[in-house]
Design a protein around this motif. Structure first.
Motif, short mmCIF file in Angstrom:
data_model
loop_
_atom_site.label_atom_id
_atom_site.label_comp_id
_atom_site.label_asym_id
_atom_site.label_seq_id
_atom_site.Cartn_x
_atom_site.Cartn_y
_atom_site.Cartn_z
N HIS A 6 0.85 -1.20 0.00
CA HIS A 6 0.00 0.00 0.00
C HIS A 6 0.88 1.24 0.00
CE1 HIS A 6 -3.64 2.32 0.48
NE2 HIS A 6 -3.04 3.03 1.41
N THR A 8 0.84 5.56 -0.03
CA THR A 8 0.00 6.75 0.16
C THR A 8 0.80 7.98 -0.22
OG1 THR A 8 -0.82 5.58 2.12
CG2 THR A 8 -1.53 7.85 1.84
N ASN A 186 -5.96 -4.13 -1.51
CA ASN A 186 -5.48 -4.60 -0.21
C ASN A 186 -6.59 -4.36 0.81
OD1 ASN A 186 -5.19 -1.98 1.09
ND2 ASN A 186 -3.47 -1.63 -0.31
N PRO A 187 -6.43 -4.84 2.04
CA PRO A 187 -7.56 -4.73 2.99
C PRO A 187 -8.02 -3.30 3.23
CG PRO A 187 -5.90 -6.25 3.81
CD PRO A 187 -5.31 -5.64 2.59
N LEU A 188 -7.09 -2.33 3.25
CA LEU A 188 -7.49 -0.94 3.48
C LEU A 188 -8.29 -0.40 2.29
CD1 LEU A 188 -7.39 1.56 5.26
CD2 LEU A 188 -5.19 2.15 4.21
N VAL A 189 -7.82 -0.69 1.10
CA VAL A 189 -8.53 -0.24 -0.11
C VAL A 189 -9.94 -0.83 -0.13
CG1 VAL A 189 -8.58 -0.49 -2.63
CG2 VAL A 189 -6.48 0.23 -1.49
N ARG A 190 -10.05 -2.11 0.23
CA ARG A 190 -11.38 -2.75 0.21
C ARG A 190 -12.31 -2.14 1.26
NH1 ARG A 190 -8.35 -7.41 -1.59
NH2 ARG A 190 -7.87 -7.97 0.56
N LEU A 191 -11.76 -1.81 2.43
CA LEU A 191 -12.60 -1.15 3.45
C LEU A 191 -13.13 0.18 2.93
CD1 LEU A 191 -10.73 -1.53 6.86
CD2 LEU A 191 -13.00 -2.40 6.27
N MET A 192 -12.21 0.97 2.32
CA MET A 192 -12.62 2.27 1.80
C MET A 192 -13.65 2.10 0.69
SD MET A 192 -9.25 4.70 1.82
CE MET A 192 -8.06 3.57 1.20
N LEU A 226 -13.20 8.85 -0.76
CA LEU A 226 -12.75 7.46 -0.66
C LEU A 226 -12.57 6.85 -2.06
CD1 LEU A 226 -14.95 6.01 2.25
CD2 LEU A 226 -12.64 6.96 2.37
N SER A 233 -5.20 3.86 -5.87
CA SER A 233 -4.49 2.76 -5.21
C SER A 233 -4.62 1.42 -5.91
CB SER A 233 -5.01 2.58 -3.78
OG SER A 233 -5.07 3.79 -3.09
#
Ligand code: NAD
Length: 357
Positions: A6, A8, A186-192, A226, A233
């Motif tokens: 990830h 940023t 990745n997990p953060l992208v999927r949460l967003m 988001l 990303s």
């Protein structure tokens, strides 16, 4: 859990009602004295009262030349004006078109950019620039075009007409949907992405019912932020590639094309992306995300089919051939018959829905 990467980009974000008032502070934080406003002719009067603040930091002029798809000849005209103003910062206010011109100018001058988005397109969070020259649109990715600061002022979106809001919101949602099944998600992208779909799907019908609904406007702009991060990303797949091809080949309008194609593109991929479908089911509070997206689109005051957007019917065969020529990753392999069926259904619109799979 799978390993992931990830990245940023450093970007100062302000979000709120009336947050445009922070522009002088943001300019000061970037050590800039002479911002120049980049916008469309329709939003050219935005300069009035903008950014005169502490220590004389201000927006000193306006270049209301931005147009859809960032034509290079317009950028060259604007470049002369940026130099004439002696600007040390680009302040792009508007939708993806204004921010695109700001990015094109940042690329050519190295000047820092502040983006003030007034639609939900999401370009402000990405290092991606699309430009058009001699009728051809090309896309580049370069950190120099990524805005250094973004001011999300919900109040600036209140004037966005219902049809522009609806199409722009679906354009944003397409970034999130494809982000959910991207190869490099990745997990953060999927949460967003999941929360963006939830917030945007809830906000759009409320905005269409009442464009002055400040909470719905805030939810949609939050979702757009988001969606922009997801777009920056994660790699996009069939939906974005098809919209790019359709826009470039048939001159179809950007956001409206995304709105029409999205449910059909998801239907194409659905059987190959079970985890994304679970996330969408949760976000849309449904057990059939494809049907939910079709239903959402049907309730919006925008064209419902590629035919209604002005694409000729024989374009279905041409677009199928072009999409197959341009090899790219997609969770479901690209096959001629189902791809043609997808485009045929998107061309016909709601009457054709039901046959999609
Ligand atoms: P747009 O910027 O062309 O705006 C559409 C129209 O709405 C314009 O006339 C504009 O002046 C008006 N408008 C915008 N905000 C308004 C408001 N709040 N009130 C009243 N009128 C308003 O449309 P868009 O869909 O935001 O952007 C499309 C462009 O952005 C395309 O060129 C597309 O390729 C690009 N884009 C780029 C990226 C990227 O990451 N590079 C991402 C998404 C879109």
């Amino acid at each position: 859990m799978q390993p992931f990467v990830h990245e940023t980009a450093a970007c100062h974000v302000r979000f709120g009602h009336g947050s445009l008032a922070a522009l002088p502070d943001v300019l000061a934080g970037m050590n800039c004295q002479r911002g120049v406003l980049i916008t469309t002719p329709r939003q050219g009067s935005a300069l009035n009262g903008l950014g005169h603040g502490a220590e004389g930091r201000a927006v000193v002029g306006s270049i209301p030349l931005a147009r859809m798809h960032t034509p290079v000849d317009v950028t060259e005209e604007a470049l002369v004006e940026v130099r004439a103003f002696g600007a040390d910062c680009l302040v792009a206010l508007g939708g993806g078109s204004a921010i695109g011109l700001g990015k094109a100018l940042a690329l050519r001058t190295g000047l820092p950019q502040i983006a003030i988005p007034t639609t939900y397109a999401g370009s402000e969070m990405t290092p991606v620039l699309g430009q058009t020259e001699n009728g051809r649109k090309t896309t580049l990715r370069n950190p120099i075009v990524q805005p250094k600061a973004v001011i999300y002022d919900v109040d600036l979106t209140l004037s966005m007409p219902a049809d522009v809001s609806a199409a722009s919101g679906m354009n944003a949602m397409a970034h999130a949907v494809e982000g959910l099944y991207a190869r490099n998600a990745n997990p953060l992208v999927r949460l967003m992405a999941q929360d963006a779909v939830r917030a945007m799907a809830a906000a759009l019908p409320a905005i269409v019912a009442d464009g002055q609904d400040r909470e719905a406007r805030a939810q949609a702009l939050y979702a757009a932020w988001l969606c922009g991060i997801v777009l920056a990303s994660a790699g996009m797949a069939i939906h974005h590639k098809l919209c790019h091809t359709l826009g470039g080949t048939f001159g179809l309008p950007h956001a409206q094309t995304h709105a029409v194609v999205l449910p059909h593109a998801l239907a194409y991929n659905a059987s190959h992306v079970p985890e994304a479908m679970d996330a969408l089911a949760c976000a849309l509070n449904t057990d059939d995300p494809v049907a939910a997206l079709h239903g959402l689109l049907r309730g919006l005051p925008i064209p419902q089919s590629l035919g209604a957007l002005g694409m000729p019917h024989d374009g279905v065969a041409r677009a199928t051939a072009l999409a197959l020529e341009d090899a790219y990753w997609n969770p479901r392999p690209l096959e001629e018959a189902p791809l043609r069926a997808l485009l045929e259904q998107a061309w016909q619109g709601p009457g054709a829905v039901g046959a999609s799979a």
